[in-house]
Motif scaffolding. Structure first.
Motif, PDB file in Angstrom:
ATOM      1  N   ARG A  23     -10.066  -5.993  -3.234  1.00  0.00           N
ATOM      2  CA  ARG A  23      -8.607  -6.089  -3.082  1.00  0.00           C
ATOM      3  C   ARG A  23      -8.127  -7.529  -3.226  1.00  0.00           C
ATOM      4  O   ARG A  23      -7.187  -7.819  -3.980  1.00  0.00           O
ATOM      5  CB  ARG A  23      -8.216  -5.520  -1.719  1.00  0.00           C
ATOM      6  CG  ARG A  23      -6.742  -5.596  -1.388  1.00  0.00           C
ATOM      7  CD  ARG A  23      -6.417  -4.751  -0.178  1.00  0.00           C
ATOM      8  NE  ARG A  23      -7.078  -5.159   1.051  1.00  0.00           N
ATOM      9  CZ  ARG A  23      -8.086  -4.493   1.621  1.00  0.00           C
ATOM     10  NH1 ARG A  23      -8.559  -3.393   1.083  1.00  0.00           N
ATOM     11  NH2 ARG A  23      -8.618  -4.915   2.763  1.00  0.00           N
ATOM     12  N   ASN A  64      -7.123   5.227   8.005  1.00  0.00           N
ATOM     13  CA  ASN A  64      -6.691   4.546   9.220  1.00  0.00           C
ATOM     14  C   ASN A  64      -6.949   5.358  10.480  1.00  0.00           C
ATOM     15  O   ASN A  64      -6.731   4.861  11.594  1.00  0.00           O
ATOM     16  CB  ASN A  64      -5.196   4.213   9.136  1.00  0.00           C
ATOM     17  CG  ASN A  64      -4.923   3.102   8.137  1.00  0.00           C
ATOM     18  OD1 ASN A  64      -5.789   2.294   7.823  1.00  0.00           O
ATOM     19  ND2 ASN A  64      -3.711   3.063   7.618  1.00  0.00           N
ATOM     20  N   VAL A 105       0.288  -3.321  -6.003  1.00  0.00           N
ATOM     21  CA  VAL A 105      -0.232  -2.122  -5.339  1.00  0.00           C
ATOM     22  C   VAL A 105      -1.688  -1.936  -5.732  1.00  0.00           C
ATOM     23  O   VAL A 105      -2.010  -1.794  -6.921  1.00  0.00           O
ATOM     24  CB  VAL A 105       0.579  -0.871  -5.734  1.00  0.00           C
ATOM     25  CG1 VAL A 105       0.100   0.346  -4.938  1.00  0.00           C
ATOM     26  CG2 VAL A 105       2.066  -1.103  -5.529  1.00  0.00           C
ATOM     27  N   ILE A 106      -2.571  -1.940  -4.754  1.00  0.00           N
ATOM     28  CA  ILE A 106      -4.002  -1.781  -5.030  1.00  0.00           C
ATOM     29  C   ILE A 106      -4.380  -0.302  -4.974  1.00  0.00           C
ATOM     30  O   ILE A 106      -4.086   0.395  -3.997  1.00  0.00           O
ATOM     31  CB  ILE A 106      -4.857  -2.546  -4.005  1.00  0.00           C
ATOM     32  CG1 ILE A 106      -4.492  -4.029  -4.009  1.00  0.00           C
ATOM     33  CG2 ILE A 106      -6.339  -2.359  -4.303  1.00  0.00           C
ATOM     34  CD1 ILE A 106      -4.807  -4.761  -5.278  1.00  0.00           C
ATOM     35  N   ASP A 107      -5.041   0.167  -6.025  1.00  0.00           N
ATOM     36  CA  ASP A 107      -5.635   1.508  -6.024  1.00  0.00           C
ATOM     37  C   ASP A 107      -7.143   1.336  -5.920  1.00  0.00           C
ATOM     38  O   ASP A 107      -7.810   0.967  -6.887  1.00  0.00           O
ATOM     39  CB  ASP A 107      -5.264   2.258  -7.307  1.00  0.00           C
ATOM     40  CG  ASP A 107      -5.957   3.614  -7.408  1.00  0.00           C
ATOM     41  OD1 ASP A 107      -6.508   4.088  -6.389  1.00  0.00           O
ATOM     42  OD2 ASP A 107      -5.956   4.196  -8.516  1.00  0.00           O
ATOM     43  N   HIS A 108      -7.676   1.583  -4.715  1.00  0.00           N
ATOM     44  CA  HIS A 108      -9.112   1.425  -4.494  1.00  0.00           C
ATOM     45  C   HIS A 108      -9.919   2.557  -5.118  1.00  0.00           C
ATOM     46  O   HIS A 108     -11.144   2.430  -5.270  1.00  0.00           O
ATOM     47  CB  HIS A 108      -9.419   1.374  -2.992  1.00  0.00           C
ATOM     48  CG  HIS A 108      -8.847   0.186  -2.296  1.00  0.00           C
ATOM     49  ND1 HIS A 108      -7.615   0.209  -1.687  1.00  0.00           N
ATOM     50  CD2 HIS A 108      -9.340  -1.066  -2.110  1.00  0.00           C
ATOM     51  CE1 HIS A 108      -7.366  -0.971  -1.146  1.00  0.00           C
ATOM     52  NE2 HIS A 108      -8.388  -1.773  -1.391  1.00  0.00           N
ATOM     53  N   SER A 154       0.824  -1.214   0.000  1.00  0.00           N
ATOM     54  CA  SER A 154       0.000   0.000   0.000  1.00  0.00           C
ATOM     55  C   SER A 154       0.854   1.257   0.000  1.00  0.00           C
ATOM     56  O   SER A 154       0.379   2.334  -0.338  1.00  0.00           O
ATOM     57  CB  SER A 154      -0.903   0.011   1.235  1.00  0.00           C
ATOM     58  OG  SER A 154      -0.119   0.167   2.418  1.00  0.00           O
ATOM     59  N   ASP A 205      -2.342   6.464   5.392  1.00  0.00           N
ATOM     60  CA  ASP A 205      -3.693   6.409   4.843  1.00  0.00           C
ATOM     61  C   ASP A 205      -4.651   7.122   5.798  1.00  0.00           C
ATOM     62  O   ASP A 205      -4.805   6.699   6.950  1.00  0.00           O
ATOM     63  CB  ASP A 205      -4.109   4.948   4.672  1.00  0.00           C
ATOM     64  CG  ASP A 205      -5.462   4.797   3.984  1.00  0.00           C
ATOM     65  OD1 ASP A 205      -6.173   5.805   3.831  1.00  0.00           O
ATOM     66  OD2 ASP A 205      -5.791   3.655   3.619  1.00  0.00           O
ATOM     67  N   ALA A 213      -0.576   5.307  -5.373  1.00  0.00           N
ATOM     68  CA  ALA A 213      -0.258   3.958  -5.833  1.00  0.00           C
ATOM     69  C   ALA A 213       0.962   3.962  -6.748  1.00  0.00           C
ATOM     70  O   ALA A 213       1.831   3.091  -6.649  1.00  0.00           O
ATOM     71  CB  ALA A 213      -1.469   3.357  -6.546  1.00  0.00           C
ATOM     72  N   ARG A 257     -12.308  -4.801   0.780  1.00  0.00           N
ATOM     73  CA  ARG A 257     -11.539  -6.019   1.037  1.00  0.00           C
ATOM     74  C   ARG A 257     -11.786  -7.049  -0.059  1.00  0.00           C
ATOM     75  O   ARG A 257     -10.838  -7.672  -0.566  1.00  0.00           O
ATOM     76  CB  ARG A 257     -11.923  -6.589   2.402  1.00  0.00           C
ATOM     77  CG  ARG A 257     -11.116  -7.814   2.814  1.00  0.00           C
ATOM     78  CD  ARG A 257     -11.605  -8.367   4.145  1.00  0.00           C
ATOM     79  NE  ARG A 257     -10.767  -9.458   4.620  1.00  0.00           N
ATOM     80  CZ  ARG A 257     -10.866 -10.713   4.210  1.00  0.00           C
ATOM     81  NH1 ARG A 257     -11.775 -11.027   3.308  1.00  0.00           N
ATOM     82  NH2 ARG A 257     -10.066 -11.647   4.699  1.00  0.00           N
ATOM     83  N   SER A 296       3.291  -2.621   5.129  1.00  0.00           N
ATOM     84  CA  SER A 296       3.616  -3.324   3.889  1.00  0.00           C
ATOM     85  C   SER A 296       4.977  -2.903   3.350  1.00  0.00           C
ATOM     86  O   SER A 296       5.693  -3.714   2.740  1.00  0.00           O
ATOM     87  CB  SER A 296       2.530  -3.093   2.839  1.00  0.00           C
ATOM     88  OG  SER A 296       2.408  -1.724   2.496  1.00  0.00           O
ATOM     89  N   SER A 315      -5.537   8.995  -5.237  1.00  0.00           N
ATOM     90  CA  SER A 315      -5.148   7.611  -4.929  1.00  0.00           C
ATOM     91  C   SER A 315      -4.264   7.015  -6.021  1.00  0.00           C
ATOM     92  O   SER A 315      -3.376   6.204  -5.733  1.00  0.00           O
ATOM     93  CB  SER A 315      -6.387   6.740  -4.724  1.00  0.00           C
ATOM     94  OG  SER A 315      -7.148   6.640  -5.921  1.00  0.00           O
TER      95      SER A 315
END
Length: 312
Positions: free
Chosen positions: A105, A183, A56-59, A33, A180, A69, A102, A38, A65
């Motif tokens: 991802r 969080n 690398v996930i880009d939500h 991330s 993030d 990423a 989730r 990570s 974002s």
């Protein structure tokens, strides 16, 4: 990158121990991330000489974002990852934003891993939060067992490492992790557990709570594995009541969970299982029990007729 200090060495040792116990080859995918957990995990993987691919996930849930990423992927290449790929996902599934993100991802990671195990940066603190959330849901020992170090194809080498260590490891190595904002967003239940519940428990109980919760998870996970091995494994679409009615509750519930899972049930709670178990142990001619099915909005109906359970 700077010379590693004690925190970076703890991360590296955790990766080494995990790979010795669960690794099957030199290539691993790291879910990155850009955050401290990570990022520290990636440095430990590279320090151990493993062939790392960063995913690398880009939500797409925050402004900028894509840039975050892209920076994480660039940093992964600079650190020595053989390849770094940004995976853009669409978060629109059922179950609220946390569950939908989730699901998106994990689907993207599974599609991109190319047969390699995917390493996740979950720490001891994440494990403690997971146990508390499971306790609040009343989901039973399986939920309280938390996250496993290895559930094919996902590995969690840092379950014995504190979140403070991953931050310290990044600082020692001269790396600036991304923070993030989600969080710290109190709209998310896990964030409130992290920022309010766990600190209060640590204060009231005199510290050591996160470690104690992680030990509880490990103990219950071992118990669950032993009991799962003793529970019958139903193989057909129908389940004979007489075959399970006399089992101890711990084994009977596990048998029902396995059978329902094979029928397409998902996200089963203790209440769901208790209602189905009542069709076995407290049969009074009641009608079918509805449980969540395998797709959004779908419900399975569990019926008892003629001493047989059926689900459709």
């Amino acid at each position: 990158m700077n010379r590693p200090g004690p925190a970076a060495l703890r991360v590296r040792q955790a990766v080494r121990a995990w790979h010795a116990a669960h690794g099957s080859g030199p290539t691993v995918a790291v879910a990155l991330s850009g955050g401290a957990d990570s990022l520290a995990l990636l440095t430990g993987v590279l320090a151990e000489g493993l062939d790392a691919v960063a995913l690398v996930i880009d939500h797409g849930l925050q402004d900028g974002s894509a840039e975050v990423a892209a920076r994480a992927a660039t940093l992964a290449r600079e650190l020595g990852a053989r390849r770094a790929e940004v995976l853009a996902v669409t978060v629109d599934g059922a179950g609220g934003p946390e569950a939908a993100a989730r699901a998106a991802r994990y689907a993207a990671l599974d599609a991109a891993r190319g047969g390699a195990p995917v390493l996740l940066g979950h720490t001891l603190d994440d494990q403690a939060e997971t146990v508390l959330l499971g306790l609040g849901r009343g989901s039973g020992a399986r939920s309280l067992a938390g996250m496993a170090p290895w559930t094919d194809p996902y590995g969690r080498p840092l379950l014995g490492v504190r979140r403070a260590d991953t931050r310290a490891a990044c600082a020692e190595l001269g790396l600036a992790p991304w923070d993030d904002p989600h969080n710290l967003d109190p709209r998310y239940t896990r964030v409130r557990v992290r920022t309010e519940v766990l600190p209060l428990l640590e204060d009231v109980l005199g510290g050591g709570v996160a470690e104690a919760l992680a030990r509880t998870a490990a103990s219950l996970r071992a118990d669950n594995e032993a009991l799962d091995g003793l529970a019958p494994a139903p193989s057909g679409p129908e389940l004979m009541v007489d075959e399970i009615a006399g089992l101890p509750a711990a084994l009977r519930i596990r048998t029902l969970r396995a059978w329902l899972g094979a029928r397409g049930a998902r996200a089963l709670t203790g209440a769901h299982l208790a209602a189905v178990d009542a069709l076995v142990t407290d049969w009074r001619g009641q009608g079918p029990t509805a449980i969540p099915g395998g797709s959004a909005g779908r419900r399975l109906q569990v019926h008892r007729t003629g001493g047989i359970l059926r689900a459709w």
